[in-house]
Design a protein around this motif. Structure first.
Motif, PDB file in Angstrom:
ATOM      1  N   PRO A   1       0.812  -1.217   0.000  1.00 17.69           N
ATOM      2  CA  PRO A   1       0.000   0.000   0.000  1.00 17.69           C
ATOM      3  C   PRO A   1       0.852   1.277   0.000  1.00 17.69           C
ATOM      4  N   VAL A   2       2.188   1.124   0.139  1.00 15.27           N
ATOM      5  CA  VAL A   2       3.059   2.297   0.273  1.00 15.27           C
ATOM      6  C   VAL A   2       4.342   2.148  -0.545  1.00 15.27           C
ATOM      7  N   ASN A   3       4.979   3.281  -0.808  1.00 12.25           N
ATOM      8  CA  ASN A   3       6.362   3.312  -1.274  1.00 12.25           C
ATOM      9  C   ASN A   3       7.227   3.364  -0.028  1.00 12.25           C
ATOM     10  N   GLN A   4       8.234   2.501   0.023  1.00  9.15           N
ATOM     11  CA  GLN A   4       9.021   2.432   1.255  1.00  9.15           C
ATOM     12  C   GLN A   4      10.435   1.942   0.976  1.00  9.15           C
ATOM     13  N   TYR A   5      11.380   2.552   1.649  1.00 11.13           N
ATOM     14  CA  TYR A   5      12.762   2.084   1.698  1.00 11.13           C
ATOM     15  C   TYR A   5      12.940   1.533   3.100  1.00 11.13           C
ATOM     16  N   ALA A   6      13.290   0.250   3.224  1.00 19.10           N
ATOM     17  CA  ALA A   6      13.285  -0.402   4.535  1.00 19.10           C
ATOM     18  C   ALA A   6      14.447  -1.380   4.694  1.00 19.10           C
ATOM     19  N   PRO A   7      15.685  -0.895   4.745  1.00 16.50           N
ATOM     20  CA  PRO A   7      16.813  -1.801   4.888  1.00 16.50           C
ATOM     21  C   PRO A   7      16.741  -2.596   6.197  1.00 16.50           C
TER      22      PRO A   7
END
Length: 193
Positions: free
Chosen positions: A51-57
């Protein structure tokens, strides 16, 4: 082992090409970072699976010294400078296992967070999660899997790297842009106690 992740949720119309370029030009900087077992440069793009754009290292650290050197050094400061200071989530590692595709470069990852119900003894929940983690590690296409717990919130975290598309399963599905693994072999197979 310590597991750490921060999630940077971006606007719905954000050009995720910016994150792809960031990882392509900077990802290699942690390829030799002391104490780092694995850093998976993960993204989710708004659409079919998110549901989202996300950067999640997500990071798997062998010991807290490496994690601390990153957080209090120039590495994390780059994130703070560019995106503000995100909440850093962290869990105590319970197990790590290589999968049948361990020699492959993973393309996707899954992360499933699950609360430990108050009606279940913590040790029983961990034992059941360990069995599930062993099963996940043996799945076709699994590169590696980790299990961790946050005893403050009584939450389990299952994380798996996949050679190809992640299978349909509970939790979040990510695209993997780069994998730094300077001390992957030091994470230690199996139970962490």
């Amino acid at each position: 082992m310590h597991v750490m992740q921060y999630e940077i949720t971006l606007p719905a119309d954000y050009d995720m090409g910016i994150i792809r370029t960031r990882v392509a030009t900077r990802g290699h900087l942690l390829d030799t970072f002391p104490g780092l077992g694995i850093k998976a440069y993960l993204i989710r793009e708004r659409g079919e699976h998110s549901p989202v754009n996300q950067y999640a290292p997500l990071y798997l650290w062998k010991a807290p010294e490496g994690m601390n050197a990153f957080l209090w050094g120039t590495g994390f400061q780059g994130i703070v400078d560019d995106f503000g200071r995100p909440e850093v989530q962290h869990w105590t590692g319970l197990s790590y296992a290589e999968g049948p595709a361990s020699a492959a470069l993973p393309r996707t990852a899954t992360r499933h967070r699950a609360p430990i119900p108050t009606s279940v003894a913590p040790a029983d929940a961990v034992e059941a999660a360990l069995e599930e983690s062993v099963t996940s590690a043996k799945a076709p296409g699994a590169v590696a899997t980790a299990l961790a717990v946050d005893p403050r919130h009584w939450e389990l975290l299952h994380f798996t790297l996949w050679e190809h598309d992640a299978p349909e399963a509970p939790g979040e599905r990510y695209e993997l842009l780069h994998l730094s693994m300077p001390e992957r072999e030091r994470l230690g197979e199996g139970r962490q106690w």
